[in-house]
Design an enzyme around this catalytic site. Structure first.
Site, short mmCIF file in Angstrom:
data_model
loop_
_atom_site.label_atom_id
_atom_site.label_comp_id
_atom_site.label_asym_id
_atom_site.label_seq_id
_atom_site.Cartn_x
_atom_site.Cartn_y
_atom_site.Cartn_z
N CYS A 75 68.98 8.93 -97.74
CA CYS A 75 68.24 7.75 -98.19
C CYS A 75 66.90 8.14 -98.80
CB CYS A 75 68.07 6.74 -97.06
SG CYS A 75 67.36 7.41 -95.57
N HIS A 115 64.56 5.57 -91.59
CA HIS A 115 65.34 5.16 -92.74
C HIS A 115 64.39 4.75 -93.85
CE1 HIS A 115 68.70 3.79 -94.96
NE2 HIS A 115 68.37 2.52 -94.91
#
Lengths: 532, 411
Positions: free
Chosen positions: A192, A488
């Site tokens: 990510c 994240h």
């Protein structure tokens, strides 16, 4: 949620419209390009057929009056209320007649048409053309071009010649309607950090246009696992395939791993580090030179992101000033000292103040004067002695797209930690106060510049603004969620006036407020209106 | 101008002009109202402009489509094209005189629909689901560029979020089977995804079902694998192990030396099939949650997916060789009996430790890694390695070689 009655799956019905659509449209698009009207309305057509030259000249003049002259000219009309003809300054929009020098209020405007038959007037704020017979604003293609240029000549005017548009007409095809670049990137396993940086680049108009204009041709590229080719592949795919699911940026991952061993491997990485890597790699792969200092590099990356910092050190004893220029691709702002300061303030004020730090405070501090202890500075002028000195950073040159990195991650010898401090950031950021130009020319007006009530009101960058300003508009935000070593990344990017959240393969429309409330890690500001 | 207002007032006040509170109230109220009016009129105008421009181009598109249709039906006129101007073709909103479109009246009134200038189909005005949704007329065809959908759990195209990215292969296959069965029965589908698929039979949202995860061919070994496992596979395939993993592995190794047997948290014997423990090694305690499905199924998955039994055999044989080499490599003799796994690790790390100081983290690939090995002065090891590389392109071999490369820690 899905309370709709279950129908038998109809694969055939799903497929059929697409087939017929393609068959039908192929015939039409082959014959015509994007259609546009010749004139804004029937009345503009009449006007242009009679006196195009005069009308255009007048319109340009009015636009110049609105944009280049003090706005009091376009905002003053002769009062008719008391029939004494006094000059009255209005805060509301006024209307400038296209055919005579009258400046009128909305009410007078209608009477003017009845009396003199002057059908067109120009709104005094943005220069919109009002057509009286239509009783509506009209947007004539030719006049709109002038309006958007604010009465000035632009370079691209020469490029938009009929010959060129003919060339474009014969050598281009339409991309599928849905292929406008809004797709997610699959998380290939802790990737990510890469996806968010890619998304910001994909939605950067400079980079996107470079690749869509075949700036890098994979066919001619001989490099193995080329990151630029991978970028090209993604952008072409996003703008040609009518898919809505995510995309697996496999070649980008491979290229990145091959080019940067430090970033390789199945593990989480810092998005800022990846950004520095990809910008540098794209710079090298798109014709940038290795020893370039940023200023003279003509590659797309430096044209888009390269800024210049000036560092000025003043010796306390002899007042000798030494300056150094430093090319930068982003501004890294320190949060720690700000957070500490804020904490102190809060404990002093009883903690009722706003918790968030404003990014403008960080920029102030970044470009503020800084004391250098004698041990840190040796003055050449004072015979090589160590002296106390004052150091100040300022932005010598601003890039069209300015990445701002908030140092949320703190690394010390023993441990690393993440600062979760909330940083407020605006949609529009005035960068002028942090430039070298501002610091050197008008140090006294600095205080007034920071006065938000004044600087926020000046949206126009013309003579009417009391202070110079350089407006940057927020274009992308990268957010890190979670702890320092695991978490994240998601990103927000603006397309037109809509903000989208990119969370791996998911793309979601979000309100502006959500973007502004995000706990940003990287911010991308793009120069406003692209006219500065 | 708005900015001049208050300033002027201030000047007035400063210059000593007396303004009664009532007047000041009045003036303030006026200024406030005017500024508010400005803001609203500016928003309204920009909205008006964008809508009217769309309608204008729609009117032009419609009349041009009409013209094209008419010209197509009269082939003679089509050939003539420009010189004799064909009679103007027109509808309610605009007319076409052969090369230009002229508006008739206000397109905001004459053209209710927005037509896509590209595909010449009407655009949907409202999203088909979620916030502000209206059920579209399904008998019509629409441009594929729909209004963005705002609906929890759905993306801008109205498709459900991918749901089972982290599911193991077995789980996914089970689900596939279920779906297939459901399709056969074609009544009373259990999955919510299925309901969604059939709910809007004609509106092409371009989406894949929520359980869809694409496969991609690995550019290195040409194996096909799930995109969500790609990084993990590629790491093994390229033989990359990051900085952190090398440190972790080192920590583990020293731990083993101290205890004499394996560390508690990684059952060494259970992972005989994984040549490079880096992926596991890099996992800090906090990441365990994310990793756990991978641990369960990942390694077997990637291995099983497309590998022929033949390849598997090869893999094993290479381990034997590694074990041999470990034995010859003086430092590792003691460990020989402990487990093959740990030797292998140590071998990798021992090899890594040597080149570190000389190497600058520059772009070293497989080939670069090989070159470096010569510098190690490990005369016995290098030819072996090369031999293996030519033997098979298996990940075990590559990983062993490549593991030297990324040890340079940085830029």
């Amino acid at each position: 949620m899905d309370s709709i009655a279950v129908k038998p799956p109809s694969g055939a019905a799903l497929a059929s419209p697409k087939v017929t659509k393609n068959a039908k449209t192929a015939a039409v698009t082959a014959n015509s390009m994007e259609s546009s009207v010749a004139f804004g309305c029937e009345h503009v057509r009449e006007l242009f057929e009679e006196a195009k030259k005069a009308a255009t000249r007048n319109y340009i003049q009015i636009l110049q009056t609105i944009h280049d002259k003090p706005s009091i000219i376009a905002q003053t009309h002769r009062s008719t209320a008391n029939a004494d003809g006094r000059s009255v300054v209005s805060l509301r929009p006024l209307y400038l007649c296209l055919q005579c020098p009258n400046v009128m209020t909305e009410e007078v405007r209608d009477g003017h048409f009845d009396a003199k038959g002057h059908a067109f007037s120009v709104e005094s704020r943005e220069g919109y053309l009002y057509c009286h017979p239509c009783a509506d604003y009209v947007y004539d293609p030719a006049l709109e071009t002038l309006r958007l240029q604010k009465g000035k000549k632009r370079k691209h005017e020469e490029m938009n010649s009929p010959d060129n548009s003919q060339l474009i007409r014969h050598n281009s095809t339409f991309v599928p309607c849905r292929a406008i670049g809004l797709r997610g990137l699959y998380n290939m396993g802790q990737t990510c950090f890469m996806s968010v940086i890619l998304q910001t680049l994909l939605h950067n108009p400079f980079v996107r246009n470079f690749y869509l204009a075949e700036g890098h041709k994979p066919a001619d590229c001989e490099k193995d696992a080329c990151v630029s080719c991978a970028m090209d592949e993604i952008i072409i795919e996003f703008h040609s395939a009518e898919k809505t699911e995510g995309y697996g940026a496999v070649s980008m991952l491979l290229g990145s791993w091959m080019a940067a061993q430090a970033l390789a491997g199945y593990q989480q990485q810092d998005a800022h580090e990846y950004m520095q890597f990809i910008l540098n790699t794209l710079h090298l792969e798109n014709g940038g030179s290795t020893d370039s200092h940023g200023s003279d590099c003509g590659c797309i990356i430096h044209q888009t992101f390269a800024g210049m910092l000036q560092s000025t050190v003043t010796c306390d004893k002899c007042r000798n000033v030494t300056t150094a220029l430093d090319p930068v691709m982003d501004l890294s702002l320190d949060l720690r000292s700000q957070a500490k300061k804020r904490k102190l303030q809060q404990s002093g004020d009883g903690g009722d103040k706003d918790f968030a730090i404003d990014i403008r405070d960080c920029l102030d501090r970044f470009t503020g004067r800084e004391r250098l202890a004698a041990a840190e500075y040796t003055c050449g002028n004072c015979g090589g002695q160590q002296q106390n000195a004052t150091k100040q950073l300022s932005i010598k040159r601003l890039p069209p797209v300015l990445p701002i990195h908030l140092k949320r991650f703190e690394h010390s010898k023993s441990s690393s930690s993440k600062l979760e401090t909330k940083i407020k950031f605006p949609l529009t950021l005035d960068m002028y106060p942090y430039t070298t130009h501002c610091k050197t020319t008008a140090p006294t007006t600095k205080a007034s510049l920071k006065n938000p009530s004044l600087s926020n009101l000046n949206s126009s960058q013309n003579i009417n603004s009391p202070y110079p300003s350089l407006y940057y508009e927020l274009s992308s935000v990268v957010v890190h969620k979670g702890k320092i070593d695991s978490g994240h990344y998601v990103s927000y990017s603006r397309e037109g006036n809509d903000w989208f959240l990119f969370d791996d393969s998911k793309v979601v429309l979000v309100p502006e407020s959500e973007v502004l409330a995000a706990n940003a890690y990287l911010l991308f500001y793009m120069v406003g209106a692209l006219e500065v | 101008m708005s900015e001049d207002g208050p300033a002027e007032l201030e000047d007035l006040l400063k210059s000593g002009v007396h303004i009664s509170p009532a007047t000041l109230d009045e003036v303030t109220k006026h200024i406030f109202e005017d500024v508010l009016y400005d803001v609203m009129s500016s928003i309204a105008l920009s909205c008006h402009r964008s809508e009217k421009l769309l309608r204008m181009s729609s009117a032009a598109t419609q009349v041009e489509s009409l013209a094209v249709a008419q010209l197509d039906s009269q082939p003679s006129a089509k050939n003539a094209h420009a010189p004799p101007p064909p009679p103007p073709i027109s509808n309610d909103a605009a007319s076409w005189d052969g090369h230009r479109v002229h508006l008739k009246g206000n397109p905001l009134k004459t053209t209710p629909e927005i037509i896509c200038p590209h595909c010449k189909l009407p655009r949907l005005k409202y999203p088909a689901s979620g916030k502000g949704a209206q059920t579209p007329d399904m008998t019509k065809e629409y441009c594929n560029l729909h209004p963005w959908v705002q609906r929890p759990g759905h993306d801008v195209y109205g498709n459900l979020f991918p749901t089972d990215m982290a599911k193991s292969k077995k789980e996914r296959e089970l689900q596939k089977q279920q779906l297939k069965n459901a399709d056969k029965e074609s009544v009373g589908t259990p999955g919510s995804q299925d309901t969604d698929m059939t709910a809007e039979p004609k509106l092409n949202t371009g989406g894949k079902p929520a359980h869809y995860i694409p496969w991609h061919t690995c550019p290195n070994c040409k194996r096909s694998l799930l995109i969500t496992r790609f990084a993990q596979h590629l790491e093994k395939c390229l033989g990359i192990s990051g900085r952190q993993s090398s440190r972790n592995a080192m920590a583990k190794l020293t731990g083993q030396n101290g205890n004499g047997s394996g560390m508690g948290n990684t059952p060494l014997g259970s992972r005989m099939g994984t040549p490079v423990p880096a992926s596991q090694g890099s996992v800090a305690a906090g990441k365990d949650k994310r990793i756990s499905p991978v641990k369960k199924g990942g390694d077997d998955d990637d291995g099983d997916d497309n590998e022929t039994p033949e390849k598997k055999k090869k893999k094993k044989s290479s381990y034997v060789k590694k074990a041999d080499r470990g034995g010859k490599d003086g430092t590792l003799k003691v460990k020989l009996k402990a487990s093959k796994e740990s030797q292998e690790k140590e071998a990798a790390i021992a090899a890594k430790r040597l080149p570190k100081p000389t190497e600058g983290g520059s772009g070293a690939s497989k080939a670069g890694g090989e070159g470096k090995r010569d510098r190690d002065g490990d005369a016995e090891e290098s030819p072996r390695k090369k031999l293996k590389l030519t033997l098979s392109k298996e990940d075990s071999t590559l990983s062993e070689i490549g593991s030297n490369a990324p040890s340079g820690s940085g830029n």
